[in-house]
Design a protein around this motif. Structure first.
Motif, PDB file in Angstrom:
ATOM      1  N   LYS A  11      52.299  16.057  15.494  1.00 36.86           N
ATOM      2  CA  LYS A  11      52.143  14.605  15.490  1.00 36.86           C
ATOM      3  C   LYS A  11      53.429  13.927  15.039  1.00 36.86           C
ATOM      4  O   LYS A  11      54.144  14.434  14.180  1.00 36.86           O
ATOM      5  CB  LYS A  11      50.989  14.204  14.566  1.00 36.86           C
ATOM      6  CG  LYS A  11      49.626  14.680  15.053  1.00 36.86           C
ATOM      7  CD  LYS A  11      48.524  14.234  14.111  1.00 36.86           C
ATOM      8  CE  LYS A  11      47.167  14.719  14.593  1.00 36.86           C
ATOM      9  NZ  LYS A  11      46.079  14.315  13.673  1.00 36.86           N
ATOM     10  N   THR A  12      53.701  12.749  15.627  1.00 33.25           N
ATOM     11  CA  THR A  12      54.886  11.982  15.251  1.00 33.25           C
ATOM     12  C   THR A  12      54.638  11.280  13.922  1.00 33.25           C
ATOM     13  O   THR A  12      53.503  11.177  13.443  1.00 33.25           O
ATOM     14  CB  THR A  12      55.213  10.943  16.325  1.00 33.25           C
ATOM     15  OG1 THR A  12      54.149   9.968  16.374  1.00 33.25           O
ATOM     16  CG2 THR A  12      55.375  11.599  17.692  1.00 33.25           C
ATOM     17  N   LYS A  13      55.705  10.755  13.312  1.00 34.46           N
ATOM     18  CA  LYS A  13      55.578  10.030  12.047  1.00 34.46           C
ATOM     19  C   LYS A  13      54.698   8.799  12.204  1.00 34.46           C
ATOM     20  O   LYS A  13      53.909   8.466  11.314  1.00 34.46           O
ATOM     21  CB  LYS A  13      56.965   9.634  11.541  1.00 34.46           C
ATOM     22  CG  LYS A  13      57.780  10.797  10.997  1.00 34.46           C
ATOM     23  CD  LYS A  13      59.096  10.315  10.408  1.00 34.46           C
ATOM     24  CE  LYS A  13      59.893  11.477   9.824  1.00 34.46           C
ATOM     25  NZ  LYS A  13      61.175  11.022   9.225  1.00 34.46           N
TER      26      LYS A  13
END
Length: 235
Positions: A2-4
């Motif tokens: 998952k991205t930030k």
């Protein structure tokens, strides 16, 4: 991975859900505490308001306890601490206060033991097992206003299978797939944070077991879960 931004969005959503769940019982406690200050309040209303405050307080405490457990699991502090346990005695102690609650709601609560004598001396994490049973029995009592609840376990090969069976309102078919999701609540169910079953599932899996349920509306629900059977050999 998952991205930030996705992680931040999930975290903010989680905080918003926590705030919402805390606000409901807290608002009830404040409102009915203020009503108790009404001059010349009759005894009947005092009892009603006090019972509501107690219900909201219990709901809030349950939510906070489950949040603490969930945060420990997510931070990888969910370490299994095994110890020697007399399973039958443990089951008696774990259900004692629930039997008092069930009497108040005209519900019978019975306990079934699957092992006798030394065979019931096992190794497991008693604190985690206690939380699992508390959540399942608490739900059974909450949604069984009149009827019966049966709690027990049996041995199957190299594992123990526990169950909490009730004759309550049951779980609608359309929501069964979501029942273990965090903060998910069946519509019209009150005084439930929707976090207990999510935490319960995580703890069962941490102990090396599985959890499942069977339910029919207006007939009842049976939750079952397993843990490894590690017997103490008594000399």
């Amino acid at each position: 991975m998952k991205t930030k931004n996705e992680l931040l969005k999930e975290r903010l959503q989680f905080i918003a859900e926590i705030a919402h769940e805390i606000r409901i019982p807290l608002a009830g406690i404040i409102s009915f505490s203020e009503l108790l200050l009404t001059p010349n309040l009759d005894r009947g209303k005092i009892i009603i308001y006090s019972n509501y405050i107690n219900t909201c307080s219990s709901s809030l405490l349950e939510l906070l306890n489950n949040l603490i457990i969930r945060s420990k699991l997510e931070s990888q502090d969910g370490i299994v601490v095994n110890g020697i346990l007399d399973l039958n005695l443990f089951l008696d102690e774990s259900t004692k206060h629930f039997k008092m609650q069930s009497e108040l709601s005209n519900t019978s609560l019975s306990t079934v033991y699957g092992l006798k004598g030394d065979a019931s001396m096992i190794i497991t994490d008693s604190l985690k097992l206690n939380v699992i049973l508390n959540n399942l029995i608490g739900n059974a009592i909450k949604f069984t206003k009149k009827g019966k609840i049966k709690i027990g376990y049996l041995k199957r090969q190299n594992y123990l299978e526990f169950y909490v069976e009730d004759s309550g309102i049951g779980i609608p078919n359309e929501v069964k797939k979501n029942i273990f999701k965090p903060f998910y609540q069946v519509k019209n169910k009150v005084n439930s944070s929707g976090l207990g079953l999510s935490v319960t599932k995580s703890l069962v899996e941490l102990l090396g077991g599985d959890i499942w349920f069977n339910s029919k509306q207006n007939i009842g629900t049976k939750f079952s879960f397993t843990i490894p059977y590690k017997q103490i050999i008594m000399e």
